[in-house]
Write an enzyme that holds these catalytic residues in place. Structure first.
Site, PDB file in Angstrom:
ATOM      1  CG  ASP A  11      37.271  19.693 -20.182  1.00 18.62           C
ATOM      2  OD1 ASP A  11      36.247  19.011 -20.326  1.00 18.62           O
ATOM      3  OD2 ASP A  11      38.386  19.343 -20.610  1.00 18.62           O
ATOM      4  CG  ASP A 130      32.154  11.289 -20.928  1.00 23.34           C
ATOM      5  OD1 ASP A 130      32.831  11.556 -21.944  1.00 23.34           O
ATOM      6  OD2 ASP A 130      31.604  12.162 -20.233  1.00 23.34           O
TER       7      ASP A 130
END
Length: 253
Positions: A11, A130
């Site tokens: 990330d 998500d």
């Protein structure tokens, strides 16, 4: 059965590799390129770059990271975060990405999935979902790094994404992400049962045992690993060795 892929998830925030909890509360880990190179050398099947704040910052930083990584890393690189158009995707592929993961823009304009698949091939179009649990056996799709409701049901959206041309699904449990409590295998199973394309499980791996659980119970085709790798809890060779010992179908190096 196809090989179970071990994917290193990185990330990114600006120039840094970060790690958060439930996609928030981030801490800086280091230079993403250094980590990507290390994971490639350790035998990662793929590298996954997720731009955590792409909608807030200039994307040139990530493009440069991808370009430099592609010069040194020779496994597929998937890039997600802030990609809103076919032109954005083209630019990222030109920088060296092999696949793109799209979440927010697809929830706002589902036709984008078809446009990307038709232009660059389904294998390039990864639908990023998500997910947050909304009730027993139910999950809602969130956008903007798990911050915004979409009112979309995860299983229905996964099915629709496949119909529109997505070649695989990157499924992150926002509830589990960064908690190290294990993947939400029930979520993975629900999506896996609804589609025929590969499902990548992401979010929650804290011990090796979480990996066979999500494969054997959830049917995951791949797992995205972040914390355990970034903090040297287990190396990729150790994960591969343990997987082979459990008769999981990982690639032999």
């Amino acid at each position: 059965m196809a090989n179970l892929r071990l994917i290193a998830r990185l990330d990114i925030k600006g120039p840094n590799l970060i790690k958060g909890i439930q996609l928030e509360g981030v801490r800086v880990v280091g230079d993403p390129q250094t980590f990507a190179r290390r994971y490639y050398q350790q035998g990662a099947d793929e590298i996954l770059y997720m731009d955590a704040v792409a909608s807030l910052y200039n994307r040139d930083t990530l493009t440069n990271i991808v370009r430099r990584t592609a010069e040194e890393v020779f496994v597929p690189i998937t890039v997600g975060g802030g990609l809103r158009s076919v032109d954005d995707v083209r630019d990222m592929l030109r920088a060296g990405a092999d696949k793109v993961a799209i979440n927010s823009a697809a929830t706002l304009r589902p036709e984008l999935i078809s446009e990307v698949a038709e232009r660059f091939g389904s294998q390039c179009m990864v639908l990023q979902i998500d997910a947050k649990r909304s009730g027993p056996g139910r999950w809602e799709v969130y956008r903007d790094c798990g911050r915004e409701h979409t009112d979309l049901d995860v299983v229905e959206w996964a099915r629709r994404g496949q119909e529109l041309g997505a070649g695989e699904i990157l499924l992150t449990s926002v509830d589990r992400e960064g908690t190290r409590k294990g993947f939400d295998w029930e979520l993975v199973k629900a999506v896996n049962d609804a589609v025929t394309i590969p499902v990548i499980a992401s979010g929650g791996m804290g011990t090796f045992d979480h990996l066979p659980e999500v494969v054997e119970k959830g049917g995951a085709d791949a797992v995205a690993i972040a914390y355990m790798l970034h903090y040297d809890k287990l190396t990729l060779p150790a994960i591969r060795e343990k997987s082979l010992a459990r008769n999981l179908p990982v690639r032999k190096l």
